[in-house]
Scaffold this active site. Structure first.
Site, PDB file in Angstrom:
ATOM      1  N   SER A 117       0.816  -1.214   0.000  1.00  0.00           N
ATOM      2  CA  SER A 117       0.000   0.000   0.000  1.00  0.00           C
ATOM      3  C   SER A 117       0.848   1.262   0.000  1.00  0.00           C
ATOM      4  O   SER A 117       1.905   1.316   0.631  1.00  0.00           O
ATOM      5  CB  SER A 117      -0.878  -0.012   1.245  1.00  0.00           C
ATOM      6  OG  SER A 117      -1.509   1.224   1.398  1.00  0.00           O
ATOM      7  N   TYR A 141      -2.613  -0.545  10.322  1.00  0.00           N
ATOM      8  CA  TYR A 141      -2.820  -1.203   9.028  1.00  0.00           C
ATOM      9  C   TYR A 141      -1.602  -0.993   8.131  1.00  0.00           C
ATOM     10  O   TYR A 141      -1.056  -1.946   7.559  1.00  0.00           O
ATOM     11  CB  TYR A 141      -4.081  -0.660   8.326  1.00  0.00           C
ATOM     12  CG  TYR A 141      -4.110  -0.994   6.847  1.00  0.00           C
ATOM     13  CD1 TYR A 141      -4.382  -2.294   6.410  1.00  0.00           C
ATOM     14  CD2 TYR A 141      -3.823  -0.020   5.877  1.00  0.00           C
ATOM     15  CE1 TYR A 141      -4.373  -2.608   5.055  1.00  0.00           C
ATOM     16  CE2 TYR A 141      -3.817  -0.329   4.521  1.00  0.00           C
ATOM     17  CZ  TYR A 141      -4.095  -1.626   4.119  1.00  0.00           C
ATOM     18  OH  TYR A 141      -4.069  -1.932   2.781  1.00  0.00           O
ATOM     19  N   LYS A 145       1.669  -3.602   6.521  1.00  0.00           N
ATOM     20  CA  LYS A 145       2.165  -3.743   5.138  1.00  0.00           C
ATOM     21  C   LYS A 145       3.681  -3.561   5.099  1.00  0.00           C
ATOM     22  O   LYS A 145       4.393  -4.305   4.416  1.00  0.00           O
ATOM     23  CB  LYS A 145       1.477  -2.712   4.231  1.00  0.00           C
ATOM     24  CG  LYS A 145      -0.006  -2.969   4.039  1.00  0.00           C
ATOM     25  CD  LYS A 145      -0.218  -4.179   3.155  1.00  0.00           C
ATOM     26  CE  LYS A 145      -1.614  -4.708   3.182  1.00  0.00           C
ATOM     27  NZ  LYS A 145      -1.804  -5.931   2.421  1.00  0.00           N
TER      28      LYS A 145
HETATM   29  N1  NAD Z   1      -8.676  -1.247  -1.303  1.00  0.00           N
HETATM   30  C1  NAD Z   1      -7.658  -0.431  -1.112  1.00  0.00           C
HETATM   31  O1  NAD Z   1      -7.836   0.780  -1.015  1.00  0.00           O
HETATM   32  C2  NAD Z   1      -6.239  -0.966  -1.048  1.00  0.00           C
HETATM   33  C3  NAD Z   1      -5.170  -0.059  -1.159  1.00  0.00           C
HETATM   34  C4  NAD Z   1      -3.867  -0.542  -1.058  1.00  0.00           C
HETATM   35  C5  NAD Z   1      -3.653  -1.898  -0.865  1.00  0.00           C
HETATM   36  N2  NAD Z   1      -4.707  -2.746  -0.753  1.00  0.00           N
HETATM   37  C6  NAD Z   1      -4.434  -4.159  -0.508  1.00  0.00           C
HETATM   38  O2  NAD Z   1      -5.005  -4.922  -1.558  1.00  0.00           O
HETATM   39  C7  NAD Z   1      -5.421  -6.192  -1.053  1.00  0.00           C
HETATM   40  C8  NAD Z   1      -6.856  -6.446  -1.467  1.00  0.00           C
HETATM   41  O3  NAD Z   1      -7.685  -5.443  -0.911  1.00  0.00           O
HETATM   42  P1  NAD Z   1      -9.216  -5.298  -1.316  1.00  0.00           P
HETATM   43  O4  NAD Z   1      -9.533  -3.856  -1.362  1.00  0.00           O
HETATM   44  O5  NAD Z   1      -9.518  -6.150  -2.482  1.00  0.00           O
HETATM   45  O6  NAD Z   1      -9.909  -5.875  -0.004  1.00  0.00           O
HETATM   46  P2  NAD Z   1     -11.048  -7.007   0.117  1.00  0.00           P
HETATM   47  O7  NAD Z   1     -11.460  -7.036   1.550  1.00  0.00           O
HETATM   48  O8  NAD Z   1     -12.095  -6.807  -0.901  1.00  0.00           O
HETATM   49  O9  NAD Z   1     -10.236  -8.311  -0.272  1.00  0.00           O
HETATM   50  C9  NAD Z   1      -9.473  -9.053   0.648  1.00  0.00           C
HETATM   51  C10 NAD Z   1      -9.825 -10.507   0.404  1.00  0.00           C
HETATM   52  O10 NAD Z   1      -8.988 -11.318   1.221  1.00  0.00           O
HETATM   53  C11 NAD Z   1      -9.789 -12.298   1.853  1.00  0.00           C
HETATM   54  N3  NAD Z   1      -9.082 -12.645   3.092  1.00  0.00           N
HETATM   55  C12 NAD Z   1      -8.795 -11.840   4.140  1.00  0.00           C
HETATM   56  N4  NAD Z   1      -8.072 -12.513   5.051  1.00  0.00           N
HETATM   57  C13 NAD Z   1      -7.876 -13.771   4.549  1.00  0.00           C
HETATM   58  C14 NAD Z   1      -7.180 -14.921   5.018  1.00  0.00           C
HETATM   59  N5  NAD Z   1      -6.534 -14.920   6.186  1.00  0.00           N
HETATM   60  N6  NAD Z   1      -7.166 -16.021   4.243  1.00  0.00           N
HETATM   61  C15 NAD Z   1      -7.822 -16.045   3.044  1.00  0.00           C
HETATM   62  N7  NAD Z   1      -8.499 -14.980   2.561  1.00  0.00           N
HETATM   63  C16 NAD Z   1      -8.522 -13.861   3.306  1.00  0.00           C
HETATM   64  C17 NAD Z   1     -11.144 -11.647   2.074  1.00  0.00           C
HETATM   65  O11 NAD Z   1     -12.203 -12.577   2.216  1.00  0.00           O
HETATM   66  C18 NAD Z   1     -11.260 -10.825   0.790  1.00  0.00           C
HETATM   67  O12 NAD Z   1     -11.850 -11.574  -0.246  1.00  0.00           O
HETATM   68  C19 NAD Z   1      -5.174  -6.151   0.450  1.00  0.00           C
HETATM   69  O13 NAD Z   1      -3.939  -6.761   0.727  1.00  0.00           O
HETATM   70  C20 NAD Z   1      -5.092  -4.671   0.753  1.00  0.00           C
HETATM   71  O14 NAD Z   1      -4.306  -4.403   1.898  1.00  0.00           O
HETATM   72  C21 NAD Z   1      -5.992  -2.315  -0.848  1.00  0.00           C
END
Ligand code: NAD
Length: 328
Positions: A117, A141, A145
Site C-alpha cells: 500500500s 494497518y 504492510k
Molecule cells: N482497497 C484499497 O484501497 C487498497 C489499497 C492498497 C492496498 N490494498 C491491498 O489490496 C489487497 C486487497 O484489498 P481489497 O480492497 O480487495 O480488499 P477485500 O477485503 O475486498 O479483499 C481481501 C480478500 O482477502 C480475503 N481474506 C482476508 N483474510 C484472509 C485470510 N486470512 N485467508 C484467506 N483470505 C482472506 C477476504 O475474504 C477478501 O476476499 C489487500 O492486501 C489490501 O491491503 C488495498
C-alpha cells in the site's frame, strides 16, 4: 501458467483474476470469504480457506502443480479498525502472511507478488512520492504492510524466492465488463461513501479539511482497479526479468486529486451536485500523496489507461448492479 490468488474473491483480487483469465493465465483462488464473495470466483478454481492453513495450501499445489506464481491480496484493510484493534490486524496481516510465505516455499513457489500500500510512505513536502521515499506508516494497518515487506525481503535474501511488492494507491472503479466491483454495501473508501450518501439522500462527509493540501482536504491518487489488475498481468509476464530478489513498484495514476476535486468530478459524472458536510479527521488518516509512475512504466511497461471520470462511472454502474450480481 496458473497463478494462485490469495484474496481472489475480494475487490482487487477478483479483478486481478479476471485480468489474468482474459490474458490466458488461469487463476486459482484461495479466499476465506471473510469479506470476499463466492460469486466473484465464479468460473475459476476456488478454495475456501485461510492463507495460514498449511494442509490446504499443500492440497492446492497437489491439485495444481503448474502454479507458477502467487499473488497475495488477502488482508484486513480498514484503517480505523486497525487503530482500534491492532492485535487482530497484526495477526491477520503479518502472522498469517508469514505462515503463507512458509507454505508457498514448501511447495516450491518462488514468485510472490504482494499487495502492498501507498499508506506506508511519508510524502514529500509537495505530496509526491516514489519508491525511494521514506517508509513511515502512520496506522497499524499501514505498518502491517511495511512489516510484511521487510519480512518478505529477509526471506528472499535467504531462500530461492523473488518478491514483488506492488504498492497500490487508491483504487476506484470496477471491472469494465462488470463481472466484479466493490462488494461491500457499506464501503469505507471515499468514493464508496459518496455513492452510498447519494443512494441514501444524505450529505457526503468530508473528514478533515485542515490538511496541508491545495484546498485543505485529503490528497489521494485514484487509480482504476482494472489498471491495477493489468499491472499484475504485466508483472507476471516480466517477473523473471525484474532487478532484484525484492522489487517494489508504485501503482497509481500519477496525478493527485483532493477529496473536494473528487466531489466535483462525481457531480459532473453523475449529473447531480454532491451535498457535502465537513467533519474532523478520522483516526489513522493522513494528508495523502500521489505517485510518480516512472518505475512502473520502466519495469512493467505499464501505464494506467482509465481516468478518474471513468473510474467514477464504472463505480456507479457497478453499484447499480451489485445487489443483483451478489444476490445479497
Ligand atoms: N482497497 C484499497 O484501497 C487498497 C489499497 C492498497 C492496498 N490494498 C491491498 O489490496 C489487497 C486487497 O484489498 P481489497 O480492497 O480487495 O480488499 P477485500 O477485503 O475486498 O479483499 C481481501 C480478500 O482477502 C480475503 N481474506 C482476508 N483474510 C484472509 C485470510 N486470512 N485467508 C484467506 N483470505 C482472506 C477476504 O475474504 C477478501 O476476499 C489487500 O492486501 C489490501 O491491503 C488495498
Amino acid at each position: 501458467m496458473k497463478v494462485l490468488i490469495a484474496g481472489g474473491a475480494g475487490y482487487i483480487g477478483s479483478t486481478i483474476a479476471s485480468a489474468c483469465s482474459d490474458a490466458g493465465i488461469d487463476p486459482v483462488i484461495l479466499d476465506s470469504l471473510l469479506t470476499g464473495r463466492r460469486e466473484f470466483a465464479a468460473g475459476h478454481a476456488f478454495y475456501r480457506g485461510d492463507i495460514a492453513d498449511g494442509p490446504l495450501i499443500d492440497h492446492i499445489f497437489g491439485e495444481h502443480p503448474d502454479i507458477g506464481a502467487a499473488i497475495h491480496a488477502a488482508a484486513l484493510i480498514v484503517v480505523p479498525d486497525s487503530v482500534a484493534d491492532p492485535i487482530s490486524y497484526y495477526q491477520a496481516n503479518v502472522a498469517k502472511s508469514l505462515a503463507f510465505a512458509a507454505h508457498l516455499l514448501r511447495n516450491g513457489c518462488g514468485r510472490l507478488i504482494f499487495s502492498s500500500s501507498a499508506a506506508i510512505y511519508r510524502a514529500n513536502a509537495d505530496l509526491t512520492v516514489d519508491e525511494d521515499s521514506a517508509i513511515d506508516p502512520q496506522s497499524p494497518y499501514a505498518r502491517t504492510k511495511a512489516v510484511c515487506e521487510a519480512m518478505f525481503a529477509d526471506i528472499a535474501a535467504s531462500r530461492d524466492v523473488h518478491v514483488l511488492s506492488l504498492r497500490y494507491f487508491n483504487p476506484v472503479g470496477a471491472d469494465p465488463k462488470m463481472r466484479t466491483g466493490l462488494q461491500l454495501r457499506q464501503p469505507t473508501n471515499v468514493l464508496g461513501k459518496m455513492i452510498q450518501a447519494r443512494e441514501q439522500g444524505t450529505p457526503f462527509l468530508i473528514t478533515g479539511t485542515d490538511w496541508p493540501t491545495r484546498d485543505g482536504t485529503g490528497m489521494r491518487d485514484y487509480v482504476h482497479v482494472w489498471d491495477l489488475a493489468t499491472a499484475h498481468v504485466a508483472a507476471l509476464a516480466r517477473f523473471d526479468g525484474l532487478p532484484g530478489p525484492v522489487t517494489a513498484i508504485n501503482l497509481g495514476s500519477g496525478a493527485g486529486s483532493t477529496v473536494r476535486e473528487l466531489v466535483d468530478a462525481f457531480g459532473q459524472v453523475s449529473g447531480r451536485p454532491v451535498e457535502v458536510r465537513e467533519a474532523g479527521r478520522r483516526p489513522g488518516d493522513v494528508a495523502g500523496a500521489y505517485t510518480r509512475i516512472g518505475r512502473a512504466e520502466r519495469l512493467l511497461g505499464w501505464r494506467p489507461q482509465y481516468d478518474i471520470a471513468e473510474g467514477i462511472e464504472h463505480s456507479l454502474q457497478w453499484s447499480a448492479l451489485r445487489d443483483e450480481s451478489l444476490r445479497l
